[in-house]
Design a protein around this motif. Sequence first.
Motif, PDB file in Angstrom:
ATOM      1  N   GLY A 346       0.829  -1.193   0.000  1.00 43.41           N
ATOM      2  CA  GLY A 346       0.000   0.000   0.000  1.00 43.41           C
ATOM      3  C   GLY A 346       0.866   1.245   0.000  1.00 43.41           C
ATOM      4  N   VAL A 347       1.755   1.347   1.000  1.00 44.76           N
ATOM      5  CA  VAL A 347       2.695   2.467   1.098  1.00 44.76           C
ATOM      6  C   VAL A 347       4.088   1.888   1.304  1.00 44.76           C
ATOM      7  CG1 VAL A 347       3.344   4.573   2.331  1.00 44.76           C
ATOM      8  CG2 VAL A 347       0.916   3.955   2.106  1.00 44.76           C
ATOM      9  N   TRP A 348       5.034   2.333   0.502  1.00 44.55           N
ATOM     10  CA  TRP A 348       6.427   1.896   0.590  1.00 44.55           C
ATOM     11  C   TRP A 348       7.289   3.109   0.917  1.00 44.55           C
ATOM     12  CZ3 TRP A 348       8.837  -2.947  -0.180  1.00 44.55           C
ATOM     13  CH2 TRP A 348      10.232  -2.905  -0.241  1.00 44.55           C
ATOM     14  N   ILE A 349       7.903   3.113   2.098  1.00 45.44           N
ATOM     15  CA  ILE A 349       8.761   4.210   2.522  1.00 45.44           C
ATOM     16  C   ILE A 349      10.176   3.670   2.655  1.00 45.44           C
ATOM     17  CG2 ILE A 349       9.272   5.873   4.349  1.00 45.44           C
ATOM     18  CD1 ILE A 349       6.261   5.946   4.950  1.00 45.44           C
ATOM     19  N   GLY A 350      11.081   4.202   1.856  1.00 45.37           N
ATOM     20  CA  GLY A 350      12.471   3.758   1.878  1.00 45.37           C
ATOM     21  C   GLY A 350      13.393   4.919   2.180  1.00 45.37           C
ATOM     22  N   ASP A 351      14.076   4.832   3.293  1.00 47.70           N
ATOM     23  CA  ASP A 351      15.036   5.849   3.709  1.00 47.70           C
ATOM     24  C   ASP A 351      14.305   7.160   4.043  1.00 47.70           C
ATOM     25  OD1 ASP A 351      17.515   6.660   4.482  1.00 47.70           O
ATOM     26  OD2 ASP A 351      18.401   6.649   2.485  1.00 47.70           O
ATOM     27  N   GLY A 352      15.052   8.236   4.159  1.00 49.80           N
ATOM     28  CA  GLY A 352      14.477   9.504   4.597  1.00 49.80           C
ATOM     29  C   GLY A 352      14.228   9.512   6.088  1.00 49.80           C
ATOM     30  N   THR A 353      13.597  10.571   6.582  1.00 51.90           N
ATOM     31  CA  THR A 353      13.300  10.711   8.008  1.00 51.90           C
ATOM     32  C   THR A 353      11.904  11.284   8.221  1.00 51.90           C
ATOM     33  OG1 THR A 353      14.279  12.938   8.106  1.00 51.90           O
ATOM     34  CG2 THR A 353      15.733  11.077   8.611  1.00 51.90           C
ATOM     35  N   ASP A 354      11.293  10.881   9.313  1.00 49.11           N
ATOM     36  CA  ASP A 354      10.045  11.475   9.809  1.00 49.11           C
ATOM     37  C   ASP A 354       8.889  11.362   8.827  1.00 49.11           C
ATOM     38  OD1 ASP A 354      10.901  12.879  12.457  1.00 49.11           O
ATOM     39  OD2 ASP A 354      12.436  13.466  11.008  1.00 49.11           O
ATOM     40  N   HIS A 355       8.830  10.254   8.084  1.00 51.91           N
ATOM     41  CA  HIS A 355       7.667  10.000   7.234  1.00 51.91           C
ATOM     42  C   HIS A 355       6.649   9.170   8.008  1.00 51.91           C
ATOM     43  CE1 HIS A 355       9.877  11.659   3.962  1.00 51.91           C
ATOM     44  NE2 HIS A 355      10.678  10.634   3.779  1.00 51.91           N
ATOM     45  N   GLY A 356       5.362   9.344   7.678  1.00 51.44           N
ATOM     46  CA  GLY A 356       4.350   8.609   8.424  1.00 51.44           C
ATOM     47  C   GLY A 356       3.128   8.251   7.605  1.00 51.44           C
ATOM     48  N   VAL A 357       2.418   7.235   8.127  1.00 51.99           N
ATOM     49  CA  VAL A 357       1.124   6.816   7.591  1.00 51.99           C
ATOM     50  C   VAL A 357       0.161   6.845   8.760  1.00 51.99           C
ATOM     51  CG1 VAL A 357      -0.146   5.009   6.395  1.00 51.99           C
ATOM     52  CG2 VAL A 357       2.299   5.334   5.913  1.00 51.99           C
ATOM     53  N   GLN A 358      -0.892   7.644   8.650  1.00 52.89           N
ATOM     54  CA  GLN A 358      -1.769   7.856   9.800  1.00 52.89           C
ATOM     55  C   GLN A 358      -3.231   7.796   9.378  1.00 52.89           C
ATOM     56  OE1 GLN A 358      -0.645  11.035  12.480  1.00 52.89           O
ATOM     57  NE2 GLN A 358      -2.763  11.618  12.802  1.00 52.89           N
ATOM     58  N   SER A 359      -4.022   7.090  10.195  1.00 56.20           N
ATOM     59  CA  SER A 359      -5.484   7.056  10.040  1.00 56.20           C
ATOM     60  C   SER A 359      -5.907   6.637   8.641  1.00 56.20           C
ATOM     61  CB  SER A 359      -6.075   8.430  10.392  1.00 56.20           C
ATOM     62  OG  SER A 359      -5.733   8.797  11.709  1.00 56.20           O
ATOM     63  N   CYS A 360      -5.236   5.613   8.102  1.00 55.42           N
ATOM     64  CA  CYS A 360      -5.556   5.102   6.772  1.00 55.42           C
ATOM     65  C   CYS A 360      -6.185   3.714   6.868  1.00 55.42           C
ATOM     66  CB  CYS A 360      -4.294   5.019   5.907  1.00 55.42           C
ATOM     67  SG  CYS A 360      -3.574   6.628   5.485  1.00 55.42           S
ATOM     68  N   ASP A 361      -7.031   3.376   5.899  1.00 54.27           N
ATOM     69  CA  ASP A 361      -7.523   2.021   5.700  1.00 54.27           C
ATOM     70  C   ASP A 361      -6.736   1.428   4.540  1.00 54.27           C
ATOM     71  OD1 ASP A 361      -9.489   2.165   7.678  1.00 54.27           O
ATOM     72  OD2 ASP A 361     -10.916   3.078   6.302  1.00 54.27           O
ATOM     73  N   ILE A 362      -6.100   0.270   4.777  1.00 55.31           N
ATOM     74  CA  ILE A 362      -5.226  -0.329   3.770  1.00 55.31           C
ATOM     75  C   ILE A 362      -5.567  -1.811   3.692  1.00 55.31           C
ATOM     76  CG2 ILE A 362      -2.830  -0.749   3.096  1.00 55.31           C
ATOM     77  CD1 ILE A 362      -2.021   1.691   4.756  1.00 55.31           C
ATOM     78  N   GLY A 366      -1.417  -7.031  -2.936  1.00 53.52           N
ATOM     79  CA  GLY A 366      -0.777  -8.247  -3.383  1.00 53.52           C
ATOM     80  C   GLY A 366       0.383  -8.647  -2.505  1.00 53.52           C
ATOM     81  N   ASP A 367       1.128  -7.662  -1.993  1.00 56.91           N
ATOM     82  CA  ASP A 367       2.188  -7.918  -1.027  1.00 56.91           C
ATOM     83  C   ASP A 367       1.709  -7.436   0.337  1.00 56.91           C
ATOM     84  OD1 ASP A 367       4.018  -9.163  -2.807  1.00 56.91           O
ATOM     85  OD2 ASP A 367       4.623  -7.219  -3.584  1.00 56.91           O
ATOM     86  N   GLY A 368       2.408  -6.491   0.968  1.00 57.59           N
ATOM     87  CA  GLY A 368       2.046  -6.087   2.310  1.00 57.59           C
ATOM     88  C   GLY A 368       1.313  -4.760   2.371  1.00 57.59           C
ATOM     89  N   GLY A 369       1.154  -4.274   3.610  1.00 59.85           N
ATOM     90  CA  GLY A 369       0.445  -3.024   3.829  1.00 59.85           C
ATOM     91  C   GLY A 369       1.351  -1.809   3.754  1.00 59.85           C
ATOM     92  N   VAL A 370       2.266  -1.692   4.736  1.00 57.57           N
ATOM     93  CA  VAL A 370       3.187  -0.558   4.796  1.00 57.57           C
ATOM     94  C   VAL A 370       4.600  -1.077   5.033  1.00 57.57           C
ATOM     95  CG1 VAL A 370       3.798   1.592   5.977  1.00 57.57           C
ATOM     96  CG2 VAL A 370       1.386   0.953   5.732  1.00 57.57           C
ATOM     97  N   HIS A 371       5.540  -0.568   4.272  1.00 57.26           N
ATOM     98  CA  HIS A 371       6.959  -0.870   4.454  1.00 57.26           C
ATOM     99  C   HIS A 371       7.642   0.400   4.932  1.00 57.26           C
ATOM    100  CE1 HIS A 371      11.025  -2.419   3.425  1.00 57.26           C
ATOM    101  NE2 HIS A 371      11.241  -1.180   3.012  1.00 57.26           N
ATOM    102  N   LEU A 372       8.347   0.314   6.076  1.00 60.63           N
ATOM    103  CA  LEU A 372       9.099   1.449   6.619  1.00 60.63           C
ATOM    104  C   LEU A 372      10.570   1.049   6.719  1.00 60.63           C
ATOM    105  CD1 LEU A 372       6.920   2.551   9.692  1.00 60.63           C
ATOM    106  CD2 LEU A 372       6.770   3.403   7.355  1.00 60.63           C
ATOM    107  N   ALA A 373      11.432   1.811   6.100  1.00 55.81           N
ATOM    108  CA  ALA A 373      12.870   1.565   6.221  1.00 55.81           C
ATOM    109  C   ALA A 373      13.588   2.897   6.339  1.00 55.81           C
ATOM    110  CB  ALA A 373      13.398   0.785   5.015  1.00 55.81           C
ATOM    111  N   GLY A 374      14.560   2.952   7.241  1.00 59.82           N
ATOM    112  CA  GLY A 374      15.319   4.185   7.395  1.00 59.82           C
ATOM    113  C   GLY A 374      16.219   4.123   8.608  1.00 59.82           C
ATOM    114  N   GLY A 375      16.976   5.172   8.791  1.00 62.91           N
ATOM    115  CA  GLY A 375      17.947   5.196   9.874  1.00 62.91           C
ATOM    116  C   GLY A 375      19.224   4.488   9.467  1.00 62.91           C
ATOM    117  N   ASP A 376      20.193   4.543  10.350  1.00 62.89           N
ATOM    118  CA  ASP A 376      21.496   3.933  10.081  1.00 62.89           C
ATOM    119  C   ASP A 376      21.865   3.026  11.244  1.00 62.89           C
ATOM    120  OD1 ASP A 376      24.123   3.912   8.475  1.00 62.89           O
ATOM    121  OD2 ASP A 376      24.778   4.418  10.508  1.00 62.89           O
ATOM    122  N   ARG A 377      21.993   1.730  10.967  1.00 63.94           N
ATOM    123  CA  ARG A 377      22.266   0.783  12.041  1.00 63.94           C
ATOM    124  C   ARG A 377      23.679   0.921  12.583  1.00 63.94           C
ATOM    125  NH1 ARG A 377      21.824  -4.735  11.998  1.00 63.94           N
ATOM    126  NH2 ARG A 377      21.598  -4.365  14.237  1.00 63.94           N
TER     127      ARG A 377
END
Length: 628
Positions: A346-362, A366-377
């Motif tokens: 539904g929503v794919w977030i790769g890298d960056g900072t302070d992105h969000g998904v709020q109050s959504c119906d998803i 075919g794959d998943g709902g929301v993907h969140l990736a970011g920060g530095d390990r």
Amino acid sequence: MAKELYVSHTGRDSYSGTQKRPFATLARARDALRALPAAERAGSTVWIGGGDYSMGESLRLGPRDGGQQGAPVTWRAVPGEQVRLVGGRVLSGFTRVDDPAVLARLTPEARRHVRQVDLKALGIGRLSPMQSRGFGRPITTGHIELFVDGQPQTIARWPNADADDPFERIVGYPEGKDRADGHGSQYGLLEEGFFYEGDRPRRWADIDDAWVHGYWAYDWANSYERIASIDVETRHIKTRPPYGLHGYRPGHRIFFLNILEELDAPGEYYVDRAAGVLYLWPPKPLKGAHVMLSLLEEPLIALKSARHIVLRDLELTATRSHAVKIEGGQHCLVAGCRISNTGNYGVWIGDGTDHGVQSCDIWNNGDGGVHLAGGDRKSLTPCHHFVHNCHLHHQARWSRCYVPAVNLEGVGTRVSNNRIHDHPHCAILFWGNGHLIEYNDIYDVCYETGDVGAIYTGRDWTFRDNVLRYNYMHDIHGPGNGEALVFYLDDCVSGIAVYGNLVVHTQAAVGLGGGRDCLIENNVFVDTHPAIGIDARGLDKNDVWANNVKGLAKSMRDMDHHNPPYSERYPDLMEIDRWVAAGTGVPPEGNKFLRNLFVSGWWLRIFWYAEEEIIDIRDNWVVPEQGD
């Protein structure tokens, strides 16, 4: 000085974009905003009038399209109006099937009901082929799909999806064509194929584009394979590469799809890609029905290096890719949107900072709902992405495994106050450090798989500072080999805190697969089997587990755990060095089970080399079974 622009089906791109003279397209509004000075663009809103907007390509937003802190650029529906961004094409002109060759391949009952539409006559040209998907496969753009009144239809398959048992079984593989699996049993070789039961495939006249889906050897590892050949006399099937990642095991579940002869139930369809014809057994009368074919091969909205953009109150549907893709940038928000029927996430977030998904119906992706990736390990720098107050359900229609409702990678994300249900595998996967998963209501997940966790992570001693708290986890059971767990800390993952959760009516609740330094505290477990299980697989001398320990040690070295920030934040990691150096395995030390309440069921299982003496078990309250 914020600007307000308007888009409407009654507008024209030659207009000025005012409320009385709106633009016709989103791209024209974007270009008008882009022409403004940054100070004038900040805080602007693009108001989108009601209706369907057919997206022949992505709406692409970048560094020149955003606002500033406290004054984002907002794209939103006019209040009270339904705005849909659509990646598909409405189909009409269905007729009865009159080709004798096609009718001969259908069952007598299907001949009365199946309808066809000529896609080429509608101007729909190349129909890209299906591709292998599933466990271990990269995310790939989905194939075309059919939706009737917003509901996904089923590619013609056997057994039918609504059958009492929607799977057939592998019954064997060619003699002598196997290999050891490392756990003391055998796999059939992928390139040598497998045997099936019964004579159903004798009906199939053309298998050039027929596929088979299987949980070939494990109930957490599936894939779709294109059929290469079927010997109906010996009941032997071979598939084409790329093969699955394991092998074939008798008794494991399969089903066949994309076969015209199996178009035998309402809601099933088949696409003859060579002829450009789609066949459908309608689930309801077609008169008045909204029939759509997904076509767009890219996200409906794509943000790259964008800052301070809000997408609000929109409906996004019927793309073969993600609905929204955000790469890099800062402070972008998807809020109050309805996202469904995508080919990927539904929503794919790769890298960056302070992105969000709020109050959504998803839902229905075919794959998943929301993907969140970011920060530095390596530096433990957080990204601060979040998913909050969303309803995520009926995910993973295609890939099934390891495409969760929410996937977390990196450092410092938050998943809070969401309702998640109806997923065949994991609800939430997390990988990395500093993730917070709290106040979620999760149920009816893991329903098709085994050896699976509703919330899952695994295979890294350095995945620390992760907190799973105050979640309501209930009614979680799986039919596969290996139990469905609620919190699955798999293959020696360590340093996880699980506290304040309510777990009701599940199979295993907390599974510690050989990990260290985990805290299980102040949870309430009701009717769980068991509530907590812990093993010491890190001590197993079997090559599979010895190699797992070697991989864990490498991951620890990759994070440079002897130096800051790891040496300061996680000094316990250096306690593992002596065990690795000794080469005798690594025990599950440092785990604490404190102040938990257990009501009915099986409360504690200690097994597979684990010993109670190395676990801190204190102040737990076990309510006796009635009559004890």
